[in-house]
Design a protein around this motif. Structure first.
Motif, short mmCIF file in Angstrom:
data_model
loop_
_atom_site.label_atom_id
_atom_site.label_comp_id
_atom_site.label_asym_id
_atom_site.label_seq_id
_atom_site.Cartn_x
_atom_site.Cartn_y
_atom_site.Cartn_z
N MET A 86 0.84 -1.18 0.00
CA MET A 86 0.00 0.00 0.00
C MET A 86 0.88 1.25 0.00
O MET A 86 1.88 1.32 0.70
N LYS A 87 0.50 2.22 -0.80
CA LYS A 87 1.28 3.46 -0.91
C LYS A 87 1.07 4.32 0.34
O LYS A 87 -0.05 4.45 0.83
N HIS A 88 2.12 4.90 0.83
CA HIS A 88 2.03 5.82 1.95
C HIS A 88 1.68 7.20 1.39
O HIS A 88 2.26 7.63 0.38
N PRO A 89 0.75 7.92 2.03
CA PRO A 89 0.34 9.24 1.50
C PRO A 89 1.50 10.23 1.33
O PRO A 89 1.49 11.03 0.40
N VAL A 90 2.49 10.16 2.19
CA VAL A 90 3.63 11.08 2.06
C VAL A 90 4.45 10.73 0.83
O VAL A 90 4.90 11.62 0.10
N ASP A 91 4.64 9.45 0.55
CA ASP A 91 5.37 9.04 -0.65
C ASP A 91 4.64 9.50 -1.91
O ASP A 91 5.27 9.95 -2.88
N VAL A 92 3.32 9.39 -1.89
CA VAL A 92 2.51 9.83 -3.03
C VAL A 92 2.65 11.34 -3.20
O VAL A 92 2.84 11.85 -4.31
N HIS A 93 2.59 12.08 -2.09
CA HIS A 93 2.71 13.54 -2.14
C HIS A 93 4.08 13.96 -2.68
O HIS A 93 4.15 14.82 -3.57
N VAL A 94 5.14 13.36 -2.18
CA VAL A 94 6.49 13.69 -2.65
C VAL A 94 6.60 13.38 -4.14
O VAL A 94 7.13 14.19 -4.91
N GLY A 95 6.07 12.25 -4.57
CA GLY A 95 6.10 11.90 -5.99
C GLY A 95 5.36 12.90 -6.86
O GLY A 95 5.83 13.27 -7.94
N LYS A 96 4.22 13.37 -6.38
CA LYS A 96 3.46 14.37 -7.13
C LYS A 96 4.23 15.68 -7.23
O LYS A 96 4.21 16.34 -8.27
N ARG A 97 4.92 16.03 -6.16
CA ARG A 97 5.72 17.26 -6.17
C ARG A 97 6.91 17.12 -7.13
O ARG A 97 7.27 18.08 -7.81
N VAL A 98 7.51 15.93 -7.19
CA VAL A 98 8.59 15.69 -8.15
C VAL A 98 8.05 15.87 -9.57
O VAL A 98 8.63 16.59 -10.39
N ARG A 99 6.93 15.22 -9.86
CA ARG A 99 6.33 15.30 -11.20
C ARG A 99 5.97 16.75 -11.54
O ARG A 99 6.25 17.23 -12.64
N HIS A 100 5.37 17.45 -10.58
CA HIS A 100 4.96 18.84 -10.81
C HIS A 100 6.17 19.71 -11.15
O HIS A 100 6.16 20.44 -12.14
N ARG A 101 7.22 19.62 -10.35
CA ARG A 101 8.40 20.45 -10.58
C ARG A 101 9.09 20.08 -11.88
O ARG A 101 9.50 20.95 -12.66
N ARG A 102 9.19 18.79 -12.15
CA ARG A 102 9.81 18.33 -13.40
C ARG A 102 9.06 18.89 -14.59
O ARG A 102 9.64 19.41 -15.54
N TRP A 103 7.74 18.84 -14.52
CA TRP A 103 6.92 19.33 -15.62
C TRP A 103 7.04 20.84 -15.75
O TRP A 103 7.12 21.37 -16.85
N MET A 104 7.09 21.56 -14.62
CA MET A 104 7.18 23.01 -14.65
C MET A 104 8.48 23.51 -15.27
O MET A 104 8.51 24.55 -15.90
N VAL A 105 9.55 22.76 -15.09
CA VAL A 105 10.82 23.17 -15.71
C VAL A 105 10.98 22.60 -17.11
O VAL A 105 12.00 22.83 -17.75
N GLY A 106 9.99 21.85 -17.57
CA GLY A 106 10.02 21.32 -18.94
C GLY A 106 10.98 20.17 -19.14
O GLY A 106 11.55 20.02 -20.21
N MET A 107 11.14 19.35 -18.11
CA MET A 107 12.08 18.24 -18.17
C MET A 107 11.30 16.93 -18.32
O MET A 107 10.27 16.75 -17.69
N THR A 108 11.81 16.02 -19.13
CA THR A 108 11.18 14.70 -19.25
C THR A 108 11.67 13.80 -18.12
O THR A 108 12.67 14.09 -17.46
N GLN A 109 10.98 12.68 -17.94
CA GLN A 109 11.44 11.70 -16.97
C GLN A 109 12.82 11.19 -17.34
O GLN A 109 13.67 10.98 -16.47
N GLN A 110 13.06 11.00 -18.61
CA GLN A 110 14.35 10.51 -19.08
C GLN A 110 15.46 11.52 -18.75
O GLN A 110 16.53 11.13 -18.27
N GLN A 111 15.20 12.79 -18.98
CA GLN A 111 16.21 13.81 -18.69
C GLN A 111 16.52 13.88 -17.20
O GLN A 111 17.69 13.97 -16.80
N LEU A 112 15.49 13.81 -16.36
CA LEU A 112 15.71 13.83 -14.92
C LEU A 112 16.49 12.60 -14.48
O LEU A 112 17.43 12.69 -13.71
N ALA A 113 16.10 11.45 -15.02
CA ALA A 113 16.79 10.20 -14.67
C ALA A 113 18.27 10.28 -15.02
O ALA A 113 19.13 9.86 -14.24
#
Length: 124
Positions: free
Chosen positions: A1-28
């Motif tokens: 089961m996903k922990h709510p804090v892990d989900v929140h942190v993941g959403k914040r990672v996705r949000h920031r990555r998207w805001m700076v125009g970076m792909t998952q591949q580029q971040l990786a």
């Protein structure tokens, strides 16, 4: 089961990555992992270690604390408070595009647009 804090942190990672125009591949690549791992972090399927979160924060140009902003609200049922706003507004691509466009407007015009939106939302 996903922990709510892990989900929140993941959403914040996705949000920031998207805001700076970076792909998952580029971040990786910047962090030195595979893009599939970024996907797992962003969905909360995998927990992000402290050292990895440090690397991600440097790659995205934010302090580590950024990923925990609003974590208290994320662990409660925000949708019950205001049903007119989706619980995961940052997951909506259109909303993120709107925010990105909004912040590209010069500040004086942005403030005027903000006031117009506030007036229109009060009328509705």
């Amino acid at each position: 089961m996903k922990h709510p804090v892990d989900v929140h942190v993941g959403k914040r990672v996705r949000h920031r990555r998207w805001m700076v125009g970076m792909t998952q591949q580029q971040l990786a690549e910047k962090v030195g992992i595979k893009f599939q791992q970024i996907q797992k972090y962003e969905t909360g399927m995998n927990r992000v270690s402290a050292s990895r979160l440090w690397d991600i924060s440097e790659a995205l140009g934010v302090p580590v604390a950024f990923f925990f902003d609003g974590v208290d609200a994320a662990t409660t049922d925000v949708s019950a408070v205001n049903e007119s706003v989706p619980a995961d507004l940052l997951a909506d691509k259109e909303a993120l595009e709107l925010v990105r466009s909004y912040y590209s407007i010069p500040e004086n015009q942005r403030r005027r647009l903000f006031e117009l939106a506030r007036v229109l939302s009060d009328v509705a």
